[in-house]
Design a protein around this motif. Structure first.
Motif, PDB file in Angstrom:
ATOM      1  N   LEU A  24      -4.333   3.611   9.541  1.00 26.77           N
ATOM      2  CA  LEU A  24      -3.727   4.708   8.555  1.00 26.77           C
ATOM      3  C   LEU A  24      -4.365   5.874   8.740  1.00 26.77           C
ATOM      4  N   TYR A  70      -4.930   6.756  -0.736  1.00 21.39           N
ATOM      5  CA  TYR A  70      -3.905   5.360  -0.932  1.00 21.39           C
ATOM      6  C   TYR A  70      -4.207   4.670  -2.124  1.00 21.39           C
ATOM      7  N   ILE A 124       0.822  -1.233   0.030  1.00 20.58           N
ATOM      8  CA  ILE A 124      -0.059  -0.122  -0.167  1.00 20.58           C
ATOM      9  C   ILE A 124       1.025   1.269   0.040  1.00 20.58           C
ATOM     10  N   GLU A 125       0.737   2.093  -0.847  1.00 17.66           N
ATOM     11  CA  GLU A 125       1.317   3.442  -0.844  1.00 17.66           C
ATOM     12  C   GLU A 125       0.151   4.899  -0.558  1.00 17.66           C
ATOM     13  N   ASN A 126       1.040   5.436   0.207  1.00 18.19           N
ATOM     14  CA  ASN A 126       0.394   6.755   0.361  1.00 18.19           C
ATOM     15  C   ASN A 126       0.370   7.773  -0.913  1.00 18.19           C
TER      16      ASN A 126
END
Length: 577
Positions: free
Chosen positions: A537, A542, A502-504
Motif C-alpha cells: 500500500l 486507510y 480495505i478502503e483508501n
C-alpha cells in the motif's frame, strides 16, 4: 566318491560336499507360495546345464503401467533364478524367452539351456507363487480352472530345476548360515523386516569410513512404502533415504525395489531406520518376491579392506523432551503453542498427519508471531509414508529459526485421527500432531502461551465478529508498506457473506477485498473460508471493514466452526523483513 570340503566365504567356513562330475544341485516338488534355496560352487569358469519346469504366461509384458506394481514383468508366477553369493546380483533366471510352453500342462513351461558362469559361489532359488488377481497373473482361464478344479497344490509339484555339473552344493541351512555371517560382518544389519515393522539401530564411528548401503524394499508410483533412512543422531539431519526414483527393480513384482549406495561417513553418531507397511515383506509375500529375499531391509557394509571394526561402537538414542508438543489430536481440532527463540538456531520438526492427492488434511505450520508470516508448513510433497494406510504422512526435518517469537499450529479435519482411525493407523499414532525439539546441548528456546504475544506490527484486528455486524478500524501508513492480511469468513459458490475489505480514505477506492476464489478452506464446514496474503500500500490513511450476515458467526455457529474460530474476522500486520 564324496568327500568333505571346507569352503571359505568372506572369512566364514561352510561345510560342503564335493560331487563327482556330472552331479547336479536340484529343487523340486515346490509347495504353493513357497520360496526355496540351495547353494553351489564352481571351482573354475565353465558351462552348466540348467533345466526344469516353470509356470506362467506365454508373453512377457512389453509395457508395464504404474498401476501394475504387483506383476512380474517376465509374466511368470513360478520360476527360478541364480544369485552370486558375494555380489548379491542375479546372474540368471527363467524367462518366457528361455522356456517353452507345454500345451497339455496348462501354464507349465519347460526350460533347458547351457549357461556360462565364472568360478564362484552361488545361491539357487525357486519361487512358486499361486497366481491371483492381486499378483497380476490370474487370467480368465485360470479362474475357471480354480472354480472347477482346485489343483494348484498338485500343479506346483511339477515345478523343478536342476543345475549341473557343480563342484559342491550347500544345503538350505548352510546357505542361511552363510547369509547370517554376511550380516554379522556388516556394520549394521536391519534385515528380514516383517509386516508393520519399525526398526532402528544407532552406531558411532571415530574415523572416516567408506560404506555401501544395500537396501531392498517396496515402492511404486513414485513412492516408497518399505524403506530405510539414515540420520545424524545429534542434529536429526537426514543424511540419506531410499527414494523410489533412485532405486531399481529388485526382481519379482515390479514394486520390489533395491538400491546400492556408496557413502563416506565422518566421525559422529548415526541412527539407521527401516520401516515397512502392513503387507508384502519377508514375513509373507503377497506378490512375487525379490531376487534376494533374505536381505529385505537394509545392511551397511564397510568398503575398506583394512577397516578396523573397533572404530564402530553401539550408539543409544538420547530421547530429548520436545520444547513444543501438540500431539494425540482428534477429529476437527485446532491447537497452537507459542515458541520464544532466544537466539538464532536449528530445531527438529516432526509432524504426523493425513494427506492424499498432494494435499494435506491434517497438518502443522509455524508463523512469526510479530507479523503473521508463515515460516514453515507441512507440505505433502515433502512428507513420507508413515506406516499403515498410505494417507498417513510424516515429515522429520531440521529447520532454522531466527531469534524471535513464533506460533506453532496444527489442525485436523473431521475424520481419521488419534481419536478414531477410519483406516489403518500409522506406526506412531500417539505422535499425531507436531513437535519441535532442540538440537545440541544448549536450550535456546522455550514455549509460552500465545496470549503473551503482543505484536508491535499489528495495524488492525477485527475478530470474534458476531451476526449482523459491520465494524471498521482506521490505520495510517507514513511510507509505502507491505502488509499481511489474514481474514476468516463465510462463503460458497464464489460469493462471500462474512468478509472484509480495505478502503483508501482519501480516494474512497477499495484497494483490497476478500474474494471467494482467493480463499482456502478454513476447517470445519466447507463454507468457512480463509485468506492469508501480502499486498503493498502507498502512504496514506486507510479503513479496514468487516461485515457479517445474520447467521454462522463467532460463538453462534450453525455448522462446524473453523479451526481458528477466535480469528473470525480480519487481522492486518505490517510486514517486517
Amino acid at each position: 566318491m564324496i568327500k568333505i570340503l571346507k569352503i571359505f566365504l568372506a572369512g566364514f567356513t561352510i561345510p560342503a560336499f564335493i560331487l563327482a562330475q556330472g552331479e547336479s544341485v536340484k529343487l523340486s516338488r515346490m509347495g504353493v507360495d513357497q520360496v526355496e534355496v540351495v547353494g553351489f560352487t564352481l571351482e573354475n569358469d565353465g558351462i552348466v546345464k540348467i533345466n526344469g519346469v516353470c509356470a506362467g504366461g506365454d508373453k512377457e509384458y512389453k509395457k508395464v503401467h504404474k498401476t501394475d506394481y504387483q506383476i512380474d514383468p517376465f509374466n511368470l508366477y513360478a520360476y527360478a533364478w541364480i544369485l552370486d553369493a558375494h555380489s548379491r546380483e542375479m546372474v540368471w533366471r527363467t524367462t518366457i524367452s528361455n522356456s517353452s510352453g507345454d500345451w497339455w500342462e496348462k501354464d507349465n513351461r519347460e526350460f533347458d539351456e547351457n549357461v556360462r558362469l565364472p568360478e564362484g559361489e552361488y545361491e539357487l532359488y525357486y519361487a512358486a507363487m499361486e497366481p491371483g488377481s492381486q499378483r497380476g497373473n490370474l487370467s480368465i482361464g485360470r479362474i475357471i480352472d480354480k472354480l472347477f478344479e482346485d489343483d494348484w497344490q498338485e500343479h506346483s509339484r511339477d515345478l523343478k530345476i536342476s543345475v549341473s555339473p557343480v563342484d559342491a552344493k550347500l544345503s538350505k541351512s548352510a546357505v542361511r548360515k552363510y547369509q547370517r555371517a554376511l550380516k554379522e560382518n556388516a556394520l549394521i544389519n536391519l534385515t528380514r523386516a516383517g509386516d508393520g515393522s519399525y526398526l532402528s539401530r544407532g552406531f558411532s564411528i571415530d574415523e572416516n569410513i567408506n560404506v555401501e548401503i544395500y537396501a531392498i524394499g517396496e515402492g511404486h508410483d513414485g513412492e516408497m512404502f518399505d524403506y530405510p533412512w539414515l540420520i545424524d543422531a545429534n542434529t536429526g539431519r537426514r543424511i540419506w533415504q531410499m527414494k523410489h526414483s533412485r532405486s531399481e527393480h529388485a526382481g519379482g513384482a515390479i514394486k520390489n525395489r533395491s538400491v546400492q549406495k556408496k557413502l563416506t561417513l565422518s566421525p559422529g553418531d548415526y541412527i539407521l531406520y527401516y520401516k515397512s507397511d502392513d503387507n508384502h515383506s519377508s514375513e509373507e509375500w503377497n506378490a512375487n518376491p525379490p531376487y534376494d529375499p533374505e536381505f529385505w531391509g537394509v545392511t551397511i557394509f564397510a568398503k575398506d579392506k583394512n577397516f578396523d571394526r573397533s572404530a564402530v561402537k553401539e550408539y543409544y538414542e538420547k530421547k530429548r523432551e520436545p520444547i513444543v508438543s501438540i500431539t494425540r489430536l482428534g477429529d476437527s481440532e485446532y491447537e497452537e503453542e507459542g515458541l520464544i527463540v532466544e537466539k538464532d538456531g536449528s530445531f527438529r520438526v516432526y509432524a504426523l498427519g493425513e494427506g492424499s492427492g498432494n494435499k494435506m488434511a491434517d497438518y502443522g505450520w509455524i508463523t512469526n508471531a510479530r507479523n503473521g508470516a508463515r515460516v514453515w508448513k507441512m507440505e505433502y510433497y515433502k512428507t513420507n509414508h508413515a506406516g499403515g494406510t498410505s494417507k498417513n504422512r510424516e515429515i522429520d526435518e531440521v529447520i532454522s529459526l531466527k531469534k524471535g517469537e513464533y506460533i506453532v499450529h496444527f489442525k485436523t479435519d473431521g475424520s481419521h485421527s488419534y481419536e478414531e482411525w477410519n483406516s489403518t493407523k500409522p506406526h506412531k499414532p500417539e505422535m499425531w500432531g507436531i513437535t519441535i525439539s532442540p538440537i545440541g546441548k544448549e536450550i535456546i528456546a522455550k514455549k509460552t502461551n500465545v496470549r503473551n504475544f503482543k505484536s508491535e506490527n499489528l495495524l488492525a484486528e477485527l475478530t470474534r465478529v458476531g451476526d449482523d455486524e459491520h465494524i471498521r478500524k482506521q490505520f495510517v501508513l507514513d511510507r509505502e508498506t507491505q502488509i499481511r492480511i489474514n481474514a476468516l469468513g463465510e462463503g460458497d459458490w464464489d460469493e462471500m457473506y462474512d468478509y472484509g475489505w480495505i478502503e483508501n480514505e482519501r480516494t474512497g477506492r477499495k484497494v483490497w477485498r476478500m474474494r471467494y476464489r482467493n480463499t482456502d478452506h478454513a476447517g470445519g464446514a466447507k463454507k468457512n473460508r480463509e485468506i492469508d496474503t501480502i499486498i503493498t500500500l502507498e502512504p496514506g490513511t486507510y479503513t479496514v471493514h468487516y461485515i457479517s450476515d445474520d447467521s454462522h458467526s463467532y460463538a453462534d455457529w450453525n455448522a462446524s466452526a473453523p479451526y481458528k474460530e477466535n480469528k473470525w474476522g480480519i487481522t492486518i500486520f505490517r510486514v517486517v523483513r
